[in-house]
Design a protein around this motif. Structure first.
Motif, PDB file in Angstrom:
ATOM      1  N   ASN A 145       1.642  15.223   8.080  1.00  0.00           N
ATOM      2  CA  ASN A 145       2.878  15.829   8.589  1.00  0.00           C
ATOM      3  C   ASN A 145       2.577  16.932   9.612  1.00  0.00           C
ATOM      4  O   ASN A 145       3.444  17.306  10.401  1.00  0.00           O
ATOM      5  N   VAL A 146       1.362  17.445   9.598  1.00  0.00           N
ATOM      6  CA  VAL A 146       0.987  18.508  10.539  1.00  0.00           C
ATOM      7  C   VAL A 146      -0.158  18.055  11.453  1.00  0.00           C
ATOM      8  O   VAL A 146      -0.092  18.208  12.666  1.00  0.00           O
ATOM      9  N   MET A 147      -1.184  17.473  10.830  1.00  0.00           N
ATOM     10  CA  MET A 147      -2.339  17.023  11.616  1.00  0.00           C
ATOM     11  C   MET A 147      -2.064  15.572  11.989  1.00  0.00           C
ATOM     12  O   MET A 147      -2.579  14.635  11.378  1.00  0.00           O
ATOM     13  N   THR A 148      -1.211  15.422  13.009  1.00  0.00           N
ATOM     14  CA  THR A 148      -0.617  14.114  13.276  1.00  0.00           C
ATOM     15  C   THR A 148      -1.614  13.096  13.837  1.00  0.00           C
ATOM     16  O   THR A 148      -1.483  11.907  13.577  1.00  0.00           O
ATOM     17  N   PHE A 149      -2.593  13.566  14.599  1.00  0.00           N
ATOM     18  CA  PHE A 149      -3.508  12.606  15.221  1.00  0.00           C
ATOM     19  C   PHE A 149      -4.459  12.027  14.170  1.00  0.00           C
ATOM     20  O   PHE A 149      -4.572  10.815  13.999  1.00  0.00           O
ATOM     21  N   ALA A 150      -5.135  12.929  13.468  1.00  0.00           N
ATOM     22  CA  ALA A 150      -6.065  12.481  12.426  1.00  0.00           C
ATOM     23  C   ALA A 150      -5.285  11.799  11.301  1.00  0.00           C
ATOM     24  O   ALA A 150      -5.653  10.713  10.840  1.00  0.00           O
ATOM     25  N   GLY A 151      -4.203  12.429  10.880  1.00  0.00           N
ATOM     26  CA  GLY A 151      -3.399  11.875   9.787  1.00  0.00           C
ATOM     27  C   GLY A 151      -2.839  10.506  10.150  1.00  0.00           C
ATOM     28  O   GLY A 151      -2.777   9.605   9.315  1.00  0.00           O
ATOM     29  N   GLY A 152      -2.447  10.369  11.417  1.00  0.00           N
ATOM     30  CA  GLY A 152      -1.910   9.089  11.873  1.00  0.00           C
ATOM     31  C   GLY A 152      -2.939   7.977  11.714  1.00  0.00           C
ATOM     32  O   GLY A 152      -2.630   6.870  11.261  1.00  0.00           O
ATOM     33  N   LEU A 153      -4.184   8.297  12.076  1.00  0.00           N
ATOM     34  CA  LEU A 153      -5.260   7.310  11.931  1.00  0.00           C
ATOM     35  C   LEU A 153      -5.449   6.944  10.458  1.00  0.00           C
ATOM     36  O   LEU A 153      -5.523   5.766  10.097  1.00  0.00           O
ATOM     37  N   TRP A 154      -5.508   7.950   9.592  1.00  0.00           N
ATOM     38  CA  TRP A 154      -5.680   7.698   8.153  1.00  0.00           C
ATOM     39  C   TRP A 154      -4.526   6.844   7.615  1.00  0.00           C
ATOM     40  O   TRP A 154      -4.737   5.902   6.858  1.00  0.00           O
ATOM     41  N   GLN A 155      -3.308   7.170   8.029  1.00  0.00           N
ATOM     42  CA  GLN A 155      -2.137   6.424   7.553  1.00  0.00           C
ATOM     43  C   GLN A 155      -2.196   4.962   7.963  1.00  0.00           C
ATOM     44  O   GLN A 155      -1.988   4.065   7.157  1.00  0.00           O
ATOM     45  N   ARG A 156      -2.517   4.720   9.231  1.00  0.00           N
ATOM     46  CA  ARG A 156      -2.528   3.341   9.727  1.00  0.00           C
ATOM     47  C   ARG A 156      -3.641   2.543   9.064  1.00  0.00           C
ATOM     48  O   ARG A 156      -3.433   1.419   8.604  1.00  0.00           O
ATOM     49  N   VAL A 157      -4.829   3.144   9.001  1.00  0.00           N
ATOM     50  CA  VAL A 157      -5.968   2.408   8.452  1.00  0.00           C
ATOM     51  C   VAL A 157      -5.774   2.158   6.951  1.00  0.00           C
ATOM     52  O   VAL A 157      -6.132   1.092   6.432  1.00  0.00           O
ATOM     53  N   PHE A 158      -5.172   3.126   6.265  1.00  0.00           N
ATOM     54  CA  PHE A 158      -4.940   2.950   4.826  1.00  0.00           C
ATOM     55  C   PHE A 158      -4.067   1.715   4.585  1.00  0.00           C
ATOM     56  O   PHE A 158      -4.353   0.893   3.714  1.00  0.00           O
ATOM     57  N   LYS A 159      -3.031   1.580   5.383  1.00  0.00           N
ATOM     58  CA  LYS A 159      -2.118   0.427   5.217  1.00  0.00           C
ATOM     59  C   LYS A 159      -2.839  -0.888   5.509  1.00  0.00           C
ATOM     60  O   LYS A 159      -2.686  -1.874   4.795  1.00  0.00           O
ATOM     61  N   ILE A 160      -3.662  -0.884   6.559  1.00  0.00           N
ATOM     62  CA  ILE A 160      -4.373  -2.120   6.939  1.00  0.00           C
ATOM     63  C   ILE A 160      -5.352  -2.535   5.833  1.00  0.00           C
ATOM     64  O   ILE A 160      -5.389  -3.685   5.411  1.00  0.00           O
ATOM     65  N   VAL A 161      -6.127  -1.573   5.347  1.00  0.00           N
ATOM     66  CA  VAL A 161      -7.135  -1.910   4.327  1.00  0.00           C
ATOM     67  C   VAL A 161      -6.441  -2.269   3.009  1.00  0.00           C
ATOM     68  O   VAL A 161      -6.834  -3.224   2.324  1.00  0.00           O
ATOM     69  N   ALA A 162      -5.386  -1.539   2.674  1.00  0.00           N
ATOM     70  CA  ALA A 162      -4.677  -1.803   1.409  1.00  0.00           C
ATOM     71  C   ALA A 162      -4.174  -3.239   1.341  1.00  0.00           C
ATOM     72  O   ALA A 162      -4.169  -3.852   0.266  1.00  0.00           O
ATOM     73  N   ALA A 163      -3.795  -3.782   2.496  1.00  0.00           N
ATOM     74  CA  ALA A 163      -3.259  -5.150   2.524  1.00  0.00           C
ATOM     75  C   ALA A 163      -4.298  -6.167   2.051  1.00  0.00           C
ATOM     76  O   ALA A 163      -3.952  -7.256   1.606  1.00  0.00           O
ATOM     77  N   GLU A 164      -5.584  -5.793   2.122  1.00  0.00           N
ATOM     78  CA  GLU A 164      -6.645  -6.708   1.660  1.00  0.00           C
ATOM     79  C   GLU A 164      -6.788  -6.677   0.140  1.00  0.00           C
ATOM     80  O   GLU A 164      -7.532  -7.461  -0.432  1.00  0.00           O
ATOM     81  N   TYR A 165      -6.111  -5.729  -0.516  1.00  0.00           N
ATOM     82  CA  TYR A 165      -6.260  -5.561  -1.967  1.00  0.00           C
ATOM     83  C   TYR A 165      -4.884  -5.584  -2.642  1.00  0.00           C
ATOM     84  O   TYR A 165      -4.434  -4.568  -3.180  1.00  0.00           O
ATOM     85  N   PRO A 166      -4.215  -6.726  -2.612  1.00  0.00           N
ATOM     86  CA  PRO A 166      -2.834  -6.780  -3.109  1.00  0.00           C
ATOM     87  C   PRO A 166      -2.707  -6.449  -4.597  1.00  0.00           C
ATOM     88  O   PRO A 166      -1.631  -6.056  -5.046  1.00  0.00           O
ATOM     89  N   SER A 167      -3.797  -6.571  -5.362  1.00  0.00           N
ATOM     90  CA  SER A 167      -3.679  -6.308  -6.808  1.00  0.00           C
ATOM     91  C   SER A 167      -3.807  -4.814  -7.121  1.00  0.00           C
ATOM     92  O   SER A 167      -3.636  -4.402  -8.266  1.00  0.00           O
ATOM     93  N   ILE A 168      -4.110  -4.016  -6.126  1.00  0.00           N
ATOM     94  CA  ILE A 168      -4.253  -2.571  -6.375  1.00  0.00           C
ATOM     95  C   ILE A 168      -3.063  -1.825  -5.773  1.00  0.00           C
ATOM     96  O   ILE A 168      -2.716  -2.018  -4.607  1.00  0.00           O
ATOM     97  N   GLN A 169      -2.443  -0.996  -6.615  1.00  0.00           N
ATOM     98  CA  GLN A 169      -1.288  -0.226  -6.130  1.00  0.00           C
ATOM     99  C   GLN A 169      -1.758   0.855  -5.164  1.00  0.00           C
ATOM    100  O   GLN A 169      -2.878   1.343  -5.277  1.00  0.00           O
ATOM    101  N   THR A 170      -0.866   1.247  -4.265  1.00  0.00           N
ATOM    102  CA  THR A 170      -1.231   2.310  -3.326  1.00  0.00           C
ATOM    103  C   THR A 170      -0.178   3.411  -3.352  1.00  0.00           C
ATOM    104  O   THR A 170       0.974   3.183  -3.734  1.00  0.00           O
ATOM    105  N   GLN A 171      -0.605   4.573  -2.959  1.00  0.00           N
ATOM    106  CA  GLN A 171       0.300   5.719  -2.909  1.00  0.00           C
ATOM    107  C   GLN A 171      -0.223   6.696  -1.860  1.00  0.00           C
ATOM    108  O   GLN A 171      -1.429   6.703  -1.561  1.00  0.00           O
ATOM    109  N   HIS A 172       0.665   7.499  -1.340  1.00  0.00           N
ATOM    110  CA  HIS A 172       0.250   8.554  -0.416  1.00  0.00           C
ATOM    111  C   HIS A 172       0.794   9.889  -0.905  1.00  0.00           C
ATOM    112  O   HIS A 172       1.902   9.945  -1.459  1.00  0.00           O
ATOM    113  N   MET A 173       0.033  10.943  -0.739  1.00  0.00           N
ATOM    114  CA  MET A 173       0.522  12.269  -1.106  1.00  0.00           C
ATOM    115  C   MET A 173      -0.073  13.288  -0.126  1.00  0.00           C
ATOM    116  O   MET A 173      -1.277  13.214   0.168  1.00  0.00           O
TER     117      MET A 173
END
Ligand code: NAD
Ligand code: IPM
Ligand code: MN
Length: 354
Positions: free
Chosen positions: A193-221
């Protein structure tokens, strides 16, 4: 015909302060296991003492030698008030993490006994999660500088490096860790919410990698909210993945849930490469040389290292003996016992050897 197993080679760096006490104590526990016959230890004196003596932090070929000649590295702690620049710690400890590319810092958080938790009515089953801390990037790369140094107009910059490759591999490591350890959820924590450039990268990559593991729940905080939740309801956590700096901070908080820094273990891992194991705590200069430091963080770290090297049964034996020590208060005073460092480790070694 019986095949002779090649001995596993472990480089041992006790380092500074209480590292010099907890590491030999933990090695005594390892020596009490059956695995000991298949392990060879080589000690290195890289420390503040060595640096002050001849200027060596780690020899020029140190990292190459560690990679080539050893299966694992066991480190105590580095940091000494006589070296205010902390240069030796940077070059040795951060050197291993960065130059040996040990990109995943695995910090398990496990409450062994209700009496150790500073929170009310929290049971061991309520504190049982693992933090996977990115270990080679972030502000730790030490990029930045000063302008107008020492003047009232001074400017200091400290850059936060986040690479697509670095973020992706540590997030994938967290999912693989969850899969391998029967964990159900991976939570990614940042400050996007503040470190938008770095955080944006983490957010996007987290979603991409998570899609490879459908049996594992995901969350962000967000990491600030995470701190509150960790204290108010630690039960909700399973695997947490975060960047280098946030991982450093939240694992000291998490250590408090386990009974303090003296209890917390960690491994600095690059799958398939020589990895490094160290307790989460530092050199605690005021505690040094008094036989009062809690050796359990180092002992549990040794257990992690043995498991990593393929000695799962010996590792489990150490963990069981540590649990017994905590339950029977055969511990140092920070976790409610009356024993010294050596006596606590000695008691655990005796249980392991039975
Ligand atoms: P620290 O972890 O050394 O100590 C902080 C406090 O935690 C101590 O005062 C003590 O109350 C408690 N504590 C830590 N280890 C304990 C143990 N084994 N048994 C009982 N209590 C324990 O952190 P610090 O005081 O911030 O740092 C001291 C030095 O260590 C600094 O130079 C710092 O940079 C360095 N450090 C090194 C590492 C490392 O090598 N991995 C980690 C953290 C800090
Ligand atoms: C840790 C320590 C180190 C870190 C310091 C000593 C460089 O606090 O291992 O948690 O910040 O990573
Ligand atoms: Mn830390």
């Amino acid at each position: 015909m019986l095949m002779r197993m090649a001995k596993k080679r472990i480089a041992v760096v006790p380092g500074d302060g209480i590292g010099k006490e907890v590491i030999p104590a933990a090695l005594n526990v390892v020596r009490a296991t059956g695995a000991a016959a298949n392990i060879e230890f080589t000690e290195f004196d890289w420390s503040a003492d060595r640096y002050l003596k001849d200027g060596t932090t780690i020899p020029a070929d140190g990292f190459t030698m560690l990679n080539r000649d050893f299966d694992a590295i066991f480190v105590g702690a580095l940091g000494d008030p006589r070296v205010p620049t902390n240069i030796h710690a940077k070059e040795i400890l951060l050197g291993m993490r960065f130059k040996m590319d040990l990109y995943a810092n695995v910090r398990p958080v496990k409450l062994l006994d209700e009496s150790l938790c500073p929170l009310k009515n929290v049971k061991p089953a309520d504190v049982d999660f693992t933090v996977i801390r990115e270990n080679t990037e972030g502000p730790y790369v030490d990029a930045g500088g000063n302008l107008k140094l020492g003047t009232p107009d001074e400017i200091a910059t400290q850059e936060d490096f986040n690479t697509r490759k670095g973020v992706e591999r540590v997030i994938r490591f967290a999912f693989e860790y969850a899969k391998a350890n029967g964990r159900k959820k991976v939570l990614m924590s940042d400050k996007s919410n503040v470190m938008t450039f770095a955080g944006g990268l983490w957010q996007r990559v987290f979603k991409i990698v998570a899609a490879e593991y459908p049996s594992i729940q995901t969350q962000h905080m967000y990491v600030d909210a995470l701190c509150t939740h960790m204290v108010r309801d630690p039960k909700q956590f399973d695997v947490i993945v975060t960047n280098n700096m946030f991982g450093d901070i939240i694992t000291d908080l998490a250590a408090a849930l386990q009974g303090g820094l003296g209890m917390a273990a960690s491994g600095n891992i690059h799958p398939g490469k020589t990895s490094m194991f160290e307790p989460v705590h530092g050199s605690a200069p005021p505690f040094a040389g008094k036989n009062i430091a809690n050796p359990i963080g180092a002992i549990s770290t040794a257990a992690m290292m043995l498991e990593h090297l393929g000695f799962a049964a010996d590792s489990a034996k150490i963990n069981a003996a540590v649990l017994a020590a905590v339950q029977q208060k055969k511990t140092t005073s920070d976790v409610g016992g009356t024993l010294g460092t050596n006596e606590c480790a000695g008691w655990i070694a005796e249980q392991v050897g039975k």
